[in-house]
Write a protein that holds these residues in place. Sequence first.
Motif, PDB file in Angstrom:
ATOM      1  N   TYR A 433      -4.135   9.663  16.184  1.00 54.96           N
ATOM      2  CA  TYR A 433      -5.119   9.423  15.137  1.00 54.96           C
ATOM      3  C   TYR A 433      -6.322  10.341  15.345  1.00 54.96           C
ATOM      4  N   VAL A 434      -6.927  10.771  14.257  1.00 56.54           N
ATOM      5  CA  VAL A 434      -8.136  11.577  14.321  1.00 56.54           C
ATOM      6  C   VAL A 434      -9.369  10.690  14.250  1.00 56.54           C
ATOM      7  N   HIS A 435      -9.317   9.693  13.394  1.00 57.38           N
ATOM      8  CA  HIS A 435     -10.467   8.816  13.181  1.00 57.38           C
ATOM      9  C   HIS A 435     -10.154   7.415  13.685  1.00 57.38           C
ATOM     10  N   LEU A 436     -10.902   6.966  14.656  1.00 55.59           N
ATOM     11  CA  LEU A 436     -10.740   5.602  15.174  1.00 55.59           C
ATOM     12  C   LEU A 436     -11.968   4.795  14.765  1.00 55.59           C
ATOM     13  N   GLU A 437     -12.079   4.558  13.468  1.00 57.26           N
ATOM     14  CA  GLU A 437     -13.225   3.847  12.919  1.00 57.26           C
ATOM     15  C   GLU A 437     -12.739   2.673  12.085  1.00 57.26           C
ATOM     16  N   LEU A 438     -13.418   1.552  12.218  1.00 62.35           N
ATOM     17  CA  LEU A 438     -13.049   0.361  11.474  1.00 62.35           C
ATOM     18  C   LEU A 438     -13.119   0.640   9.977  1.00 62.35           C
ATOM     19  N   GLY A 439     -12.003   0.352   9.282  1.00 65.39           N
ATOM     20  CA  GLY A 439     -11.969   0.489   7.837  1.00 65.39           C
ATOM     21  C   GLY A 439     -11.700   1.891   7.340  1.00 65.39           C
ATOM     22  N   ARG A 440     -11.495   2.854   8.248  1.00 68.94           N
ATOM     23  CA  ARG A 440     -11.226   4.236   7.809  1.00 68.94           C
ATOM     24  C   ARG A 440      -9.743   4.528   7.951  1.00 68.94           C
ATOM     25  N   ARG A 441      -9.167   5.048   6.904  1.00 65.27           N
ATOM     26  CA  ARG A 441      -7.735   5.317   6.858  1.00 65.27           C
ATOM     27  C   ARG A 441      -7.481   6.810   7.019  1.00 65.27           C
ATOM     28  N   GLU A 442      -6.475   7.147   7.869  1.00 67.87           N
ATOM     29  CA  GLU A 442      -6.047   8.543   7.985  1.00 67.87           C
ATOM     30  C   GLU A 442      -5.364   8.970   6.675  1.00 67.87           C
ATOM     31  N   ASP A 443      -5.332  10.262   6.413  1.00 69.93           N
ATOM     32  CA  ASP A 443      -4.726  10.752   5.182  1.00 69.93           C
ATOM     33  C   ASP A 443      -3.244  10.395   5.089  1.00 69.93           C
ATOM     34  N   TRP A 444      -2.568  10.315   6.241  1.00 68.50           N
ATOM     35  CA  TRP A 444      -1.127  10.056   6.230  1.00 68.50           C
ATOM     36  C   TRP A 444      -0.793   8.570   6.147  1.00 68.50           C
ATOM     37  N   GLU A 445      -1.771   7.700   6.344  1.00 70.65           N
ATOM     38  CA  GLU A 445      -1.502   6.266   6.350  1.00 70.65           C
ATOM     39  C   GLU A 445      -1.291   5.742   4.933  1.00 70.65           C
ATOM     40  N   PRO A 446      -0.443   4.703   4.772  1.00 68.71           N
ATOM     41  CA  PRO A 446      -0.260   4.090   3.448  1.00 68.71           C
ATOM     42  C   PRO A 446      -1.585   3.606   2.883  1.00 68.71           C
ATOM     43  N   ALA A 447      -1.747   3.748   1.579  1.00 66.29           N
ATOM     44  CA  ALA A 447      -3.012   3.383   0.933  1.00 66.29           C
ATOM     45  C   ALA A 447      -3.332   1.911   1.087  1.00 66.29           C
ATOM     46  N   ASP A 448      -2.281   1.074   1.197  1.00 68.90           N
ATOM     47  CA  ASP A 448      -2.516  -0.376   1.298  1.00 68.90           C
ATOM     48  C   ASP A 448      -2.475  -0.841   2.741  1.00 68.90           C
ATOM     49  N   VAL A 449      -2.847   0.024   3.686  1.00 69.08           N
ATOM     50  CA  VAL A 449      -2.825  -0.375   5.090  1.00 69.08           C
ATOM     51  C   VAL A 449      -3.706  -1.600   5.289  1.00 69.08           C
ATOM     52  N   GLY A 450      -3.164  -2.573   6.021  1.00 71.14           N
ATOM     53  CA  GLY A 450      -3.853  -3.835   6.220  1.00 71.14           C
ATOM     54  C   GLY A 450      -3.367  -4.876   5.266  1.00 71.14           C
ATOM     55  N   GLY A 451      -3.606  -6.130   5.581  1.00 70.42           N
ATOM     56  CA  GLY A 451      -3.136  -7.201   4.701  1.00 70.42           C
ATOM     57  C   GLY A 451      -3.434  -8.552   5.295  1.00 70.42           C
ATOM     58  N   THR A 452      -2.792  -9.560   4.736  1.00 72.18           N
ATOM     59  CA  THR A 452      -3.009 -10.928   5.164  1.00 72.18           C
ATOM     60  C   THR A 452      -1.799 -11.436   5.929  1.00 72.18           C
ATOM     61  N   ILE A 453      -2.028 -12.076   7.050  1.00 70.88           N
ATOM     62  CA  ILE A 453      -0.940 -12.633   7.854  1.00 70.88           C
ATOM     63  C   ILE A 453      -0.785 -14.100   7.495  1.00 70.88           C
ATOM     64  N   ALA A 454       0.487 -14.496   7.236  1.00 73.14           N
ATOM     65  CA  ALA A 454       0.773 -15.905   6.978  1.00 73.14           C
ATOM     66  C   ALA A 454       1.002 -16.607   8.297  1.00 73.14           C
ATOM     67  N   THR A 455       0.141 -17.583   8.633  1.00 73.33           N
ATOM     68  CA  THR A 455       0.303 -18.338   9.874  1.00 73.33           C
ATOM     69  C   THR A 455       0.126 -19.802   9.594  1.00 73.33           C
ATOM     70  N   GLY A 456       0.669 -20.615  10.464  1.00 75.16           N
ATOM     71  CA  GLY A 456       0.545 -22.059  10.301  1.00 75.16           C
ATOM     72  C   GLY A 456      -0.411 -22.636  11.314  1.00 75.16           C
ATOM     73  N   ASP A 457      -0.904 -23.843  11.063  1.00 78.24           N
ATOM     74  CA  ASP A 457      -1.824 -24.481  11.986  1.00 78.24           C
ATOM     75  C   ASP A 457      -1.225 -24.653  13.367  1.00 78.24           C
ATOM     76  N   ALA A 458       0.113 -24.892  13.418  1.00 74.50           N
ATOM     77  CA  ALA A 458       0.760 -25.155  14.699  1.00 74.50           C
ATOM     78  C   ALA A 458       0.853 -23.914  15.556  1.00 74.50           C
ATOM     79  N   ALA A 459       0.668 -22.732  14.966  1.00 73.81           N
ATOM     80  CA  ALA A 459       0.797 -21.494  15.732  1.00 73.81           C
ATOM     81  C   ALA A 459      -0.362 -21.329  16.706  1.00 73.81           C
TER      82      ALA A 459
END
Length: 459
Positions: A433-459
């Motif tokens: 990686y060239v840029h190690l900054e929160l919220g910054r995407r490399e040019d080669w990374e998918p545009a929708d990088v990041g998302g929501t994880i489905a987890t349960g209370d028991a986890a």
Amino acid sequence: MPSPNASPTLYLLHALGASSGSFQRIGDALTGHVDVQGIDLPGFGSAAAVSDTSLEATVEHVVRVLSARARGRWMLGGHSMGGKIAALVAARVLDGTAPLTGLAGMVLLAPSPPRPEPMDEERRAAMLSWVDDGAISEQDAETFIAQNTARPLDPGAHSVALTDLRRTSPTAWRAWLETGSRVDARADVGRLDLPVLVLAGEDDTDLGAAAQPGLLADVYPRARFHPLADTGHMIPFERAPEAAAAIAAFVADEVLAGPVVPDAWARLIAGDRVDARTRGILNRRAMPDDRGYAPRALDLAQLTLLREIADLVVPQDGPAIDIAARVDAQLARGEGDGWRPEGLPPDPEAYRRGLNTLAAVWPTDPIERETVLRAAIDGDGPAEGELDADLLAAWLEDARVDLVRQWLAHPASMARTGFDGFATGGREPLRGYVHLELGRREDWEPADVGGTIATGDAA
């Protein structure tokens, strides 16, 4: 992300002396269920003028075509000669050497096996003599059709088969009979663990329904063998409706299981930032789970309970990954994270004891199950059992880690959580990686990088 119910594409490789057009009837019968696309192999059909018709060149040709066409969830298949070629291509997809991802199953019609094809030598010599003076004659083509069908074809099918045979390159015809069919490719193909449907005619002599299990069972452990009565070798012409019905059922039962990797992430996996070994691992992880999976480390009751625990620990929306079965396979292989809480036996035995302890108090009501699991996690488990309350809580910590790890290991989950740390290899030793900054995407990374994880209370 593609719809989980979207029609997958089936790429079919034709038989000796045929072309992509031989699959037209099967494709028409599967409209709305499966998108069938045939591929002309070098020396046949529209590719009859191609000069290099060797087995290796043919495999590379198919990989190039698939690299240009294959997107989303797709299958690969082959008829007769095409079956052997399909096996070699699938092996390259699953080991990552082909720049492809998304393979979800195979459909084989009277396939030539990876081992040398069983063939009467007198018949081989006779077929080779047909091209001594150039293209196959109409008379020899008629003989070939008669030898490979259980009864006469209808006029339309007969016309297509005859045309394909007569325009076949003599070089390609000779290359298969003299070399390709005799090649022992078992070491290159290996064991392909993916959903497979094998269709074969009961009246086919060398590659029929009686012969196929013995030829293929050691190559395709998940193969489903489907015999076709009153059928010879030319299945696409003889039994298109029946073949299509079997393919549609197979796809619904075996291929559509599990999530689809989003297109942007599939392109990343298939691209030059991912090395072959990593791509192969991801392609195998993305393979649909075996609906008929037989537990190897646990018994069926224990696996059923682990699946119910998994539903609480990692609830999944949409087509689900069978993470409990994947944990069982992990246990059977003797794999783990190298960590065992004090007092617990080795992982397989700890799982068996932990599940047996919970089984004694496990309710049928889903809401009550969550309460029981939460109590056991907190150390308030059953007073009696094969593990005491403290050891049960310790085992559940390990089990939850295993279940979550199996979910996270799937490429679709990586896409959902925005993890693309696998894309640091490829043709160069290290492509970081060239840029190690929160919220910054490399040019080669998918545009929708990041998302929501489905987890349960028991986890």
